[in-house]
Design an enzyme around this catalytic site. Structure first.
Site, PDB file in Angstrom:
ATOM      1  N   HIS A 170     -52.053 -58.766 -66.738  1.00 53.92           N
ATOM      2  CA  HIS A 170     -51.012 -59.360 -67.584  1.00 53.92           C
ATOM      3  C   HIS A 170     -51.102 -60.882 -67.540  1.00 53.92           C
ATOM      4  O   HIS A 170     -51.610 -61.453 -66.572  1.00 53.92           O
ATOM      5  CB  HIS A 170     -49.619 -58.972 -67.063  1.00 53.92           C
ATOM      6  N   CYS A 257     -43.156 -58.486 -61.531  1.00 55.35           N
ATOM      7  CA  CYS A 257     -43.164 -57.106 -62.052  1.00 55.35           C
ATOM      8  C   CYS A 257     -41.977 -56.296 -61.558  1.00 55.35           C
ATOM      9  O   CYS A 257     -41.549 -55.336 -62.205  1.00 55.35           O
ATOM     10  CB  CYS A 257     -44.439 -56.388 -61.615  1.00 55.35           C
TER      11      CYS A 257
END
Ligand code: GLY
Length: 262
Positions: A170, A257
């Protein structure tokens, strides 16, 4: 429109405890199954650190059908104007959004959804006071970004698209916001020039995994085990708290996250 709303001052957070199925979580490279007991300890430390930083934390229970569901950040984008439910690009994670949606709808008056066909995950979105940066990655594609851009335009926010380096999960695997002007980033991401106009603090060589940190009010939470980067942040004046992350790291997960912050 130039905005000045601080993107690191929050009052709430949402987290989800890992369940037994976490051993089946997605990973780019298999370095062994995470130890659930140790992961739960690290997770409790993380939630305690958020609370100590001023967060009222909504702790959700494990979701066994979804091994990666502890990585709640990928399911929604939370902004002062409202929340946007994401559309994950990993097929095994798509169902996590329906599980998160009622929680988000209970907390936000304004909730929008990415309807598809594009995909976008929260881990690819960095919200700074001046713009929303979105990384195109293996999980987030142009159609998903276009849909988010239209929603943000309604809220008077601009979106800038970035390309995530090959092999990086990501965008925020490789960067974090430290304050309105300052980004912590890996050299491999920063060298693209995507943070021109910001002050950039680079992770130390070999400590790229330190880049996924979070600023929550007065504290920077970062994964333990990256002493040179932690020292750089302290020398730059940040209050740093290190949290064990060895087990989430086996699933390519880090500090950002594990929570939704708003
Ligand atoms: N294991 C986290 C993810 O791949 O989304």
């Amino acid at each position: 429109m130039t905005r000045t709303d601080p993107s690191w001052q929050f009052t709430r957070a949402i987290t989800r405890r890992p369940g037994e199925s976490v051993t089946h979580g997605l990973r780019a490279v298999d370095t062994g199954a995470p130890d659930l007991g140790l992961m739960l300890k690290h997770h409790a430390d993380y939630v305690a650190a958020l609370r100590a930083a001023g967060a009222e934390v909504v702790e959700l229970p494990p979701l066994e059908p979804f091994p990666d569901a502890l990585f709640v950040e990928d399911t929604a984008l939370c902004l002062p104007e409202g929340a946007v439910l994401m559309r994950p690009g990993a097929p095994s994670r798509a169902g996590e959004v329906a599980e998160m949606a009622p929680v988000i709808r209970g907390l936000f008056a304004e909730v929008r959804e990415i309807r598809g066909p594009g995909t976008i995950e929260g881990g690819d979105i960095l919200f700074t006071p001046r713009e929303v940066l979105v990384g195109q990655s293996a999980r987030t594609n142009a159609a998903g970004i276009a849909e988010l851009r239209a929603i943000l335009a309604d809220w008077g926010r601009s979106l800038r698209e970035i390309r995530v380096p090959d092999g990086v999960l990501h965008f925020k695997t490789d960067c974090s916001l430290l304050d309105g002007q300052t980004i912590l980033a890996t050299g491999r991401l920063a060298q693209s020039g995507c943070f021109d106009g910001y002050r950039v603090i680079l992770t130390a060589p070999g400590e790229e995994a330190a880049a996924n940190a979070i600023r929550y009010n007065d504290v920077v939470l970062m994964a333990a085990g990256f002493p040179e980067t932690a020292e750089s942040l302290r020398k730059a004046g940040y209050r740093v708290q290190e949290i064990g992350n060895s087990e989430c790291a086996k699933l390519d997960g880090g500090m950002s996250c594990l929570s939704l912050r708003f």
